[in-house]
Design an enzyme around this catalytic site. Structure first.
Site, PDB file in Angstrom:
ATOM      1  N   ILE A 182       0.832  -1.201   0.000  1.00 35.57           N
ATOM      2  CA  ILE A 182       0.000   0.000   0.000  1.00 35.57           C
ATOM      3  C   ILE A 182       0.867   1.251   0.000  1.00 35.57           C
ATOM      4  CG2 ILE A 182      -1.725   1.300   1.290  1.00 35.57           C
ATOM      5  CD1 ILE A 182      -2.756  -1.454   2.319  1.00 35.57           C
ATOM      6  N   ASP A 201      10.844   2.594   7.193  1.00 37.81           N
ATOM      7  CA  ASP A 201      10.434   1.190   7.234  1.00 37.81           C
ATOM      8  C   ASP A 201      11.690   0.358   7.494  1.00 37.81           C
ATOM      9  OD1 ASP A 201       9.717  -1.522   6.588  1.00 37.81           O
ATOM     10  OD2 ASP A 201       8.009  -0.738   5.450  1.00 37.81           O
ATOM     11  N   ALA A 260      -4.180   2.645   8.424  1.00 37.08           N
ATOM     12  CA  ALA A 260      -3.559   1.329   8.614  1.00 37.08           C
ATOM     13  C   ALA A 260      -4.252   0.565   9.736  1.00 37.08           C
ATOM     14  CB  ALA A 260      -2.067   1.496   8.895  1.00 37.08           C
ATOM     15  N   ARG A 261      -3.894   0.850  10.990  1.00 35.61           N
ATOM     16  CA  ARG A 261      -4.496   0.199  12.148  1.00 35.61           C
ATOM     17  C   ARG A 261      -4.615   1.206  13.284  1.00 35.61           C
ATOM     18  NH1 ARG A 261      -6.284  -3.004   9.334  1.00 35.61           N
ATOM     19  NH2 ARG A 261      -6.075  -5.277   9.307  1.00 35.61           N
ATOM     20  N   ASP A 285      -9.260   6.280   9.000  1.00 35.66           N
ATOM     21  CA  ASP A 285     -10.155   5.216   8.560  1.00 35.66           C
ATOM     22  C   ASP A 285     -10.205   4.106   9.607  1.00 35.66           C
ATOM     23  OD1 ASP A 285     -11.849   3.969   6.511  1.00 35.66           O
ATOM     24  OD2 ASP A 285     -10.233   2.507   6.310  1.00 35.66           O
ATOM     25  N   GLU A 290     -13.663  -0.083  17.387  1.00 37.40           N
ATOM     26  CA  GLU A 290     -14.535   0.060  16.215  1.00 37.40           C
ATOM     27  C   GLU A 290     -15.848  -0.677  16.453  1.00 37.40           C
ATOM     28  OE1 GLU A 290     -12.301  -1.116  12.750  1.00 37.40           O
ATOM     29  OE2 GLU A 290     -10.853   0.486  12.993  1.00 37.40           O
ATOM     30  N   HIS A 309     -13.551   2.549   8.425  1.00 37.82           N
ATOM     31  CA  HIS A 309     -12.705   1.396   8.107  1.00 37.82           C
ATOM     32  C   HIS A 309     -13.144   0.726   6.803  1.00 37.82           C
ATOM     33  CE1 HIS A 309      -9.983  -1.907  10.059  1.00 37.82           C
ATOM     34  NE2 HIS A 309      -9.723  -1.714   8.776  1.00 37.82           N
ATOM     35  N   LEU A 310     -13.211   1.538   5.763  1.00 38.29           N
ATOM     36  CA  LEU A 310     -13.631   0.993   4.466  1.00 38.29           C
ATOM     37  C   LEU A 310     -12.659   1.346   3.352  1.00 38.29           C
ATOM     38  CD1 LEU A 310     -14.792   3.819   3.309  1.00 38.29           C
ATOM     39  CD2 LEU A 310     -16.998   2.989   4.082  1.00 38.29           C
TER      40      LEU A 310
END
Length: 359
Positions: A182, A201, A260-261, A285, A290, A309-310
């Site tokens: 992503i 990263d 992401a999370r 998102d 949730e 979260h879509l």
């Protein structure tokens, strides 16, 4: 005759799974006969949750126990493949989970029973990357807030004031925390906007980066970026990565976007950074819980853009999930190691017979 249970839902539907599976099997050198049966799951109309020992699953364990009794293959996105389901399915040899991580599958129990488990990594990379960039643009230009003023019958020319204006991506520095499938797509799209892109990263080498994308430390990324966008996996090492100290390093007036999370961010610290004006805005998102609880303070902030979260919710994602899942099943039926395998076979035989104890 290979018996295959398709446990589709209202997103990755059974008709998509069946169409792609039959087409993939027909393309194999000696197409085997297959028998398809289906179980329709209620997600997303009924939210997923924890079922027995697995997460993010539809609560259909009883139905799955009945339908999987003589199945050799289960293909699903949300069905709970639990210890109980496995105990009731002695013929099962392959579970294909049509999502990036098989959290709804007891992978350890499958491995103990010689059942292979595959996932479909990258199925939503395009959708998630496009959504991330959309969220960045909506956040820095405050699109939901200004839309609301027009919808309310207001014509706010005062929003042209310098202090009310957002940023252009062109010429801005955007920092990406995470450079997987992503993050790489997001970087390419941002470069098309003429943004300067920084990446942090630990699993990426500088030689892997294209021209115009720089690999830096997290600290340098936070202090140098106008916009920080999160694309890292949630692990013990990344939980709470963007905490009060990290937020303090970000530039005054900068933006944070997380698609992401939810566990990557300390949202209480973020609220403070928004309330005191250190951050100009944020887009999400994903959330720490949730759905967010009613009355959660960030819900009242007009500096926050939120989607439920879509990021991966496109028709193409559903098609791609079905295609990748079908490819895994077809490869296994053809005697090959299926793509997306997350647990190793117990020996070098990839497609041993059901009665020799290995898969």
């Amino acid at each position: 005759m290979s018996r295959i249970l398709l446990a589709g839902d209202q997103f990755v539907r059974n008709d998509l799974l069946a169409e792609r599976l039959l087409a993939a099997v027909a393309r194999t050198p000696s197409p085997p006969a297959v028998e398809l049966r289906t179980l329709e799951l209620p997600w997303p109309h009924v939210p997923f949750g924890r079922v027995a020992e697995v997460d993010e699953a539809s609560d259909v364990e009883d139905e799955l126990v009945e339908l999987a009794r003589d199945a050799e293959v289960i293909v699903t996105q949300m069905a709970p493949v639990t210890e109980r389901v496995l105990a009731a399915a002695p013929s099962l040899r392959l579970v294909v989970c049509t999502r990036g991580g098989p959290v709804n599958v007891n992978v350890d129990a499958c491995t103990e029973r010689g059942v292979l488990v595959c996932n479909t990594p990258g199925r939503n990379a395009v959708a998630a990357a496009e959504h991330a960039v959309t969220l960045i643009l909506a956040t820095v230009r405050a699109i939901p807030r200004v839309h609301g003023t027009v919808a309310a019958g207001q014509w706010r020319s005062d929003l042209y004031a310098y202090d009310e204006c957002g940023l252009e991506l062109s010429g801005s520095t955007v920092g990406l925390v995470g450079y997987g499938a992503i993050g790489r797509r997001v970087a390419r799209m941002l470069q098309a906007f003429d943004a300067r892109v920084l990446v942090t990263d630990p699993y990426v080498a500088p030689a892997e980066l294209p021209e115009g994308v720089a690999l830096v430390s997290l600290e340098e990324l936070l202090t140098s970026s106008d916009i920080v966008s999160l694309h890292a996996r949630l692990t013990a090492g990344t939980a709470g990565l963007i905490d009060a100290a990290a937020l303090a390093l970000m530039r005054p007036g900068s933006y944070l976007v997380n698609s992401a999370r939810g566990g990557l961010v300390d949202y209480d610290a973020l609220l403070t950074a928004l309330d005191d004006g250190h951050l100009a805005g944020a887009g999400f998102d994903v959330f720490p819980a949730e759905p967010p609880a009613p009355g959660w303070p960030l819900l009242r902030s007009d500096r926050v853009v939120m989607t439920p979260h879509l990021a991966g919710a496109t028709k193409q994602t559903a098609h791609r999930a079905a295609e990748l899942g079908a490819a895994a099943v077809a490869a296994w039926l053809a005697g090959e190691e299926p793509p997306g395998l997350v647990n190793p076979p117990r020996d070098t035989c990839h497609t041993c017979s059901a009665d020799d104890g290995a898969a």
